[in-house]
Design a protein around this motif. Structure first.
Motif, PDB file in Angstrom:
ATOM      1  N   GLY A  24       0.832  -1.203   0.000  1.00 53.98           N
ATOM      2  CA  GLY A  24       0.000   0.000   0.000  1.00 53.98           C
ATOM      3  C   GLY A  24       0.856   1.237   0.000  1.00 53.98           C
ATOM      4  N   TYR A  25       0.208   2.341   0.301  1.00 57.77           N
ATOM      5  CA  TYR A  25       0.897   3.631   0.319  1.00 57.77           C
ATOM      6  C   TYR A  25       0.762   4.191   1.732  1.00 57.77           C
ATOM      7  N   GLY A  26       1.871   4.318   2.423  1.00 57.05           N
ATOM      8  CA  GLY A  26       1.831   4.802   3.803  1.00 57.05           C
ATOM      9  C   GLY A  26       0.965   3.877   4.641  1.00 57.05           C
ATOM     10  N   GLY A  48     -10.025  -5.416 -13.662  1.00 59.04           N
ATOM     11  CA  GLY A  48     -10.734  -4.870 -12.499  1.00 59.04           C
ATOM     12  C   GLY A  48     -11.021  -3.405 -12.729  1.00 59.04           C
ATOM     13  N   SER A  49     -11.901  -2.863 -11.899  1.00 62.09           N
ATOM     14  CA  SER A  49     -12.324  -1.468 -12.084  1.00 62.09           C
ATOM     15  C   SER A  49     -11.233  -0.489 -11.685  1.00 62.09           C
ATOM     16  N   ASN A  50     -11.513   0.790 -11.916  1.00 59.98           N
ATOM     17  CA  ASN A  50     -10.602   1.872 -11.514  1.00 59.98           C
ATOM     18  C   ASN A  50     -10.319   1.758 -10.020  1.00 59.98           C
ATOM     19  N   GLY A  51      -9.056   1.851  -9.687  1.00 62.36           N
ATOM     20  CA  GLY A  51      -8.689   1.872  -8.274  1.00 62.36           C
ATOM     21  C   GLY A  51      -8.621   0.502  -7.614  1.00 62.36           C
ATOM     22  N   ALA A  52      -8.795  -0.580  -8.374  1.00 67.80           N
ATOM     23  CA  ALA A  52      -8.767  -1.925  -7.795  1.00 67.80           C
ATOM     24  C   ALA A  52      -7.380  -2.283  -7.254  1.00 67.80           C
TER      25      ALA A  52
HETATM   26  N1  LIG Z   1       1.067   7.129  -5.154  1.00 69.37           N
HETATM   27  C1  LIG Z   1      -0.046   6.849  -4.478  1.00 69.37           C
HETATM   28  N2  LIG Z   1      -0.240   7.328  -3.226  1.00 69.37           N
HETATM   29  C2  LIG Z   1      -1.378   7.033  -2.535  1.00 69.37           C
HETATM   30  N3  LIG Z   1      -2.357   6.259  -2.999  1.00 69.37           N
HETATM   31  C3  LIG Z   1      -2.224   5.760  -4.235  1.00 69.37           C
HETATM   32  C4  LIG Z   1      -1.060   6.020  -5.048  1.00 69.37           C
HETATM   33  N4  LIG Z   1      -1.216   5.394  -6.236  1.00 69.37           N
HETATM   34  C5  LIG Z   1      -2.400   4.757  -6.169  1.00 69.37           C
HETATM   35  N5  LIG Z   1      -3.016   4.977  -4.978  1.00 69.37           N
HETATM   36  C6  LIG Z   1      -4.308   4.429  -4.549  1.00 69.37           C
HETATM   37  O1  LIG Z   1      -4.254   3.020  -4.610  1.00 69.37           O
HETATM   38  C7  LIG Z   1      -5.489   2.476  -5.067  1.00 69.37           C
HETATM   39  C8  LIG Z   1      -5.227   1.564  -6.259  1.00 69.37           C
HETATM   40  O2  LIG Z   1      -4.740   2.370  -7.356  1.00 69.37           O
HETATM   41  P1  LIG Z   1      -4.187   1.735  -8.691  1.00 69.37           P
HETATM   42  O3  LIG Z   1      -3.614   2.829  -9.489  1.00 69.37           O
HETATM   43  O4  LIG Z   1      -3.317   0.588  -8.362  1.00 69.37           O
HETATM   44  O5  LIG Z   1      -5.523   1.187  -9.355  1.00 69.37           O
HETATM   45  P2  LIG Z   1      -5.777   0.581 -10.796  1.00 69.37           P
HETATM   46  O6  LIG Z   1      -6.487  -0.716 -10.597  1.00 69.37           O
HETATM   47  O7  LIG Z   1      -4.534   0.565 -11.593  1.00 69.37           O
HETATM   48  O8  LIG Z   1      -6.812   1.639 -11.394  1.00 69.37           O
HETATM   49  P3  LIG Z   1      -6.995   2.174 -12.909  1.00 69.37           P
HETATM   50  O9  LIG Z   1      -7.815   1.127 -13.598  1.00 69.37           O
HETATM   51  O10 LIG Z   1      -7.761   3.441 -12.743  1.00 69.37           O
HETATM   52  O11 LIG Z   1      -5.650   2.376 -13.512  1.00 69.37           O
HETATM   53  C9  LIG Z   1      -6.379   3.659  -5.365  1.00 69.37           C
HETATM   54  O12 LIG Z   1      -7.248   3.827  -4.279  1.00 69.37           O
HETATM   55  C10 LIG Z   1      -5.424   4.821  -5.492  1.00 69.37           C
HETATM   56  O13 LIG Z   1      -6.017   6.033  -5.072  1.00 69.37           O
END
Ligand SMILES: Nc1ncnc2c1ncn2[C@@H]1O[C@H](COP(=O)(O)OP(=O)(O)OP(=O)(O)O)[C@@H](O)[C@H]1O
Ligand SMILES: [Mg+2]
Length: 247
Positions: A24-26, A48-52
């Motif tokens: 994760g992040y922090g 998966g959807s946005n943010g998965a």
């Molecule tokens: N650098 C970051 N710092 C904090 N949170 C982050 C960071 N990058 C991503 N996140 C969070 O992590 C979660 C997953 O993001 P991620 O970019 O991996 O999703 P994704 O599945 O690739 O989405 P998308 O289909 O939109 O590209 C989200 O809630 C996002 O806000």
């Protein structure tokens, strides 16, 4: 034990194996206890959807984001390695948003992909191979990458990754913002790349596209794998259809 088409690997042993991976992040946990396997010469989709958490998972695999758990490639633990070391092992990303060097020419972008290789003759040969695979790039080799169309930039990003001579190529949102006809061409190129023995991990929001091209797939929701199996089975799965295929 059966040999796979990729030297140094065995068809019945995973090329890439994730066990109990969290990251994760922090304070914010994004990936939760993931398990995933990719076998040599497979094309595996991660959808998966946005943010998965798909891009987050690719960051973990490239070692730019720390994780707990285990990630092995050909049985070798990657956790603890630097990004440069895993790149050197052939784990190469085509990043979300292409991330080209906009003010450099197409050719210089491609050569950046080969920065770790010292075999100049083979690099020159691979450059020719890229221009045969993507004739558009050949015509535009002196053009600044930032001035090309979206489709051309995606070709450039894929060719740059291939110049690293990848074992496993991870492609993040290849189709985003591109016309269907261009996506179709890029898919054909991916199939050819894979036919040459490069294993592909395809990360896509376009679930229909991913499931109709991959061998197997993993479906991710809020940092967990919720479905996995042969792509041809998942595409007919009512839960997947309801959630992702507009059924
Ligand atoms: N650098 C970051 N710092 C904090 N949170 C982050 C960071 N990058 C991503 N996140 C969070 O992590 C979660 C997953 O993001 P991620 O970019 O991996 O999703 P994704 O599945 O690739 O989405 P998308 O289909 O939109 O590209 C989200 O809630 C996002 O806000
Ligand atoms: Mg993403």
């Amino acid at each position: 034990m059966k040999d796979s088409p990729i030297p140094g690997t065995q068809a019945n042993k995973p090329l890439l194996k994730l066990e109990n991976v969290s990251a994760g992040y922090g304070e914010m946990l994004v990936l939760r206890e993931l398990a995933l396997e990719v076998y040599p010469a497979e094309m595996v989709a991660l959808v998966g959807s946005n943010g998965a958490g798909k891009t987050t998972l690719l960051r973990v695999l490239s070692r730019v984001l720390p994780c707990s758990g285990s990630v092995t490639m050909n049985g070798r633990e990657l956790v603890g390695m630097t990004p440069d070391q895993v790149f050197g092992l052939g784990l190469v990303q085509v990043p979300e948003g292409r991330q080209l060097f906009d003010r450099m020419t197409v050719q210089d972008n491609l050569l950046m992909g080969a920065y770790r290789r010292s075999d100049k003759v083979a690099v020159a040969h691979d450059l020719d191979r890229m221009y045969a695979l993507f004739p558009r790039l050949g015509e535009r080799r002196r053009q600044l990458a930032g001035s090309m169309s979206g489709g051309e930039q995606q070709m450039c990003a894929m060719a740059r990754a291939l110049m690293a001579a990848p074992v496993l190529m991870m492609v993040d949102e290849m189709s985003l913002g591109l016309a269907p006809v261009v996506v179709e061409q890029l898919m054909e190129v991916l199939a050819a790349i894979r036919g040459n023995g490069v294993t592909v991990l395809l990360v896509e929001q376009d679930v229909q596209l991913a499931l109709s091209n991959a061998d197997r797939a993993y479906v991710m929701e809020t940092g967990r794998i919720v479905h996995s199996g042969p792509a041809s089975v998942l595409i007919d799965d009512p839960a997947v259809q309801r959630a992702y295929l507009g059924a």
